[in-house]
Scaffold this active site. Structure first.
Site, short mmCIF file in Angstrom:
data_model
loop_
_atom_site.label_atom_id
_atom_site.label_comp_id
_atom_site.label_asym_id
_atom_site.label_seq_id
_atom_site.Cartn_x
_atom_site.Cartn_y
_atom_site.Cartn_z
CG ASP A 129 -2.20 0.89 0.92
OD1 ASP A 129 -2.35 1.56 -0.18
OD2 ASP A 129 -2.91 1.19 1.96
CG ASP A 184 -6.98 -5.64 0.87
OD1 ASP A 184 -6.65 -5.02 1.94
OD2 ASP A 184 -7.61 -4.80 0.12
CB CYS A 201 -13.59 -26.39 5.81
SG CYS A 201 -12.24 -25.63 5.69
CB CYS A 248 -8.59 -25.36 6.13
SG CYS A 248 -9.36 -25.56 7.77
CB CYS A 265 -11.54 -28.32 8.64
SG CYS A 265 -12.11 -26.78 9.19
CG HIS A 293 -11.60 -22.41 9.35
ND1 HIS A 293 -12.07 -23.31 8.59
CD2 HIS A 293 -12.45 -21.60 9.43
CE1 HIS A 293 -13.50 -23.36 8.35
NE2 HIS A 293 -13.60 -22.08 8.82
#
Length: 378
Positions: free
Chosen positions: A89, A271, A309, A311, A314, A341
């Site tokens: 940024d 974002d 999920c 991930c 999980c 997660h």
């Protein structure tokens, strides 16, 4: 030189690949916010690779540890141990957040450091120099983000100045990229559309900056207090005037439903700190909606955070009961696992969106989402 390859379009929704010097970005994409070269909540770059993060976003590095130090260390990619794209940024939004500590003039902005109160000047050239020292893949133009409740005359003057600043940013980046010793001589520049909630100012500014042939274009100054439907209205007004052959970035939004609807109106990149901020607070995104792990109902639940999920959290055996225990005991690992997660949840959501566009069913994807328990605010 980076190129934007449009693979498929369904209505305004776009599936594309953004080719950069640090690797390809499959869009639409959610970008993780690593504010000071790290994700708050102790999620490492090794973790980010495991959950298939494509882009890391960083800022607040000029004051600490200093952009010159990072250049001395070989640039931000080496400093962070991250070999994929990085977006930095410009400092414009941070200046916006320091409203009581700044003075805006044509040459740039005078403000006081949020760290030690030291006086700092930053203009377009200084912002480009800082980001060049960092060596990021994508640098954001220096702009002013006017308040969503600012009067029309103020917004008009602010946007006109931001347009002039953008031309200075482009000129300075071209100079920096040509210098010997520049860490990333292929650094790209994204312009930022501003204009508050005034349709005509937004459209006029977008038409003006679209003529500069930049590498991408962002819509800034939204999700800063205005009603959600006003945000979507502004996007609808601006989108037809954004180059279709360049990536479009909606800054600072990360609510899952906002991403789903944003893709539908032509946004490529998003974002937000939301997934890690909510994770640190003990909250999870899920197909069931918002899950607050301070809730006693999870105390004896041996299931994963989200049964749908995939991930690492999980699928790794971490139960809801364990995570609730860690959250209520203020154990750091609880926030880390929830943050991982939540980030994965958004990354996977964008992967599903990309696939739906390729298969020509994004309209149905949005409809199914909006009628599901997952379509809640966080």
């Amino acid at each position: 030189m980076a190129t934007y390859e449009l693979l498929k379009q369904e209505g305004s929704a776009k599936r594309a690949v953004f080719h950069t010097v640090h690797g390809d970005i499959q869009t639409p994409v959610f970008m993780n916010v690593g504010t000071v070269a790290a994700i708050k909540g102790a999620v490492s770059t090794m973790d980010l690779k495991e959950i298939k993060c494509q882009v890391e976003l960083s800022y607040h590095l000029h004051v600490r540890p200093g952009d010159k130090l990072i250049k001395e260390m070989g640039g931000l990619h080496k400093f962070m141990v991250w070999d994929r794209p990085i977006l930095t940024d410009s400092g414009g939004f941070q200046v916006f957040s320091l409203a009581g500590l700044r003075k805006i003039k044509e040459e740039g902005v005078y403000f006081h450091s949020h760290v030690d109160g030291a006086k700092i000047f930053m203009g377009p050239e200084e912002s480009m120099q800082i980001q060049s020292n960092l060596g990021s893949t994508i640098a954001m133009a220096f702009d002013e983000c006017p308040s969503s409740v600012a009067e029309r005359r103020y917004v008009e003057d602010s946007v006109a100045r931001t347009a002039r600043w953008l031309e200075r940013c482009k000129k300075e980046m071209q100079r920096l990229n040509s210098l010997e010793g520049t860490i990333n001589p292929h650094q790209m520049l994204f312009g930022i559309n501003q204009g508050g909630t005034y349709d005509a100012i937004r459209v006029s500014h977008m038409q003006e900056i679209a003529q500069l042939g930049l590498d991408g274009y962002a819509i800034g100054g939204l999700a800063v207090g205005e009603p959600t439907e006003v945000m979507y209205h502004i996007i609808d007004e601006v989108e037809p005037h954004m180059p279709v052959d360049k990536p479009r970035y909606l800054m600072g939004v990360g609510n899952p439903t906002t991403l789903v609807r944003g893709v539908g109106v032509g946004i490529d990149m998003f974002d937000c700190v939301l997934p890690t901020r909510t994770g640190r607070m003990g909250t999870a995104f899920s197909s069931e909606g918002r899950l607050n792990f301070r809730n006693a109902r999870f105390a004896h639940d041996d299931g994963p955070i989200d049964r749908t999920c995939t991930c690492p959290v999980c699928t790794g055996g971490y139960s809801r009961a364990l995570i609730r225990h860690m959250v209520t005991q203020k154990e750091m690992l609880g926030g880390i696992l929830l943050s991982m997660h939540n980030i994965y949840y958004l990354l996977n959501l964008m992967q599903r969106a990309r696939q739906a566009i390729i298969e020509g069913r994004y309209g149905a994807f949005v409809s199914d989402w909006m009628n599901s328990p997952a379509a809640v605010d966080y």
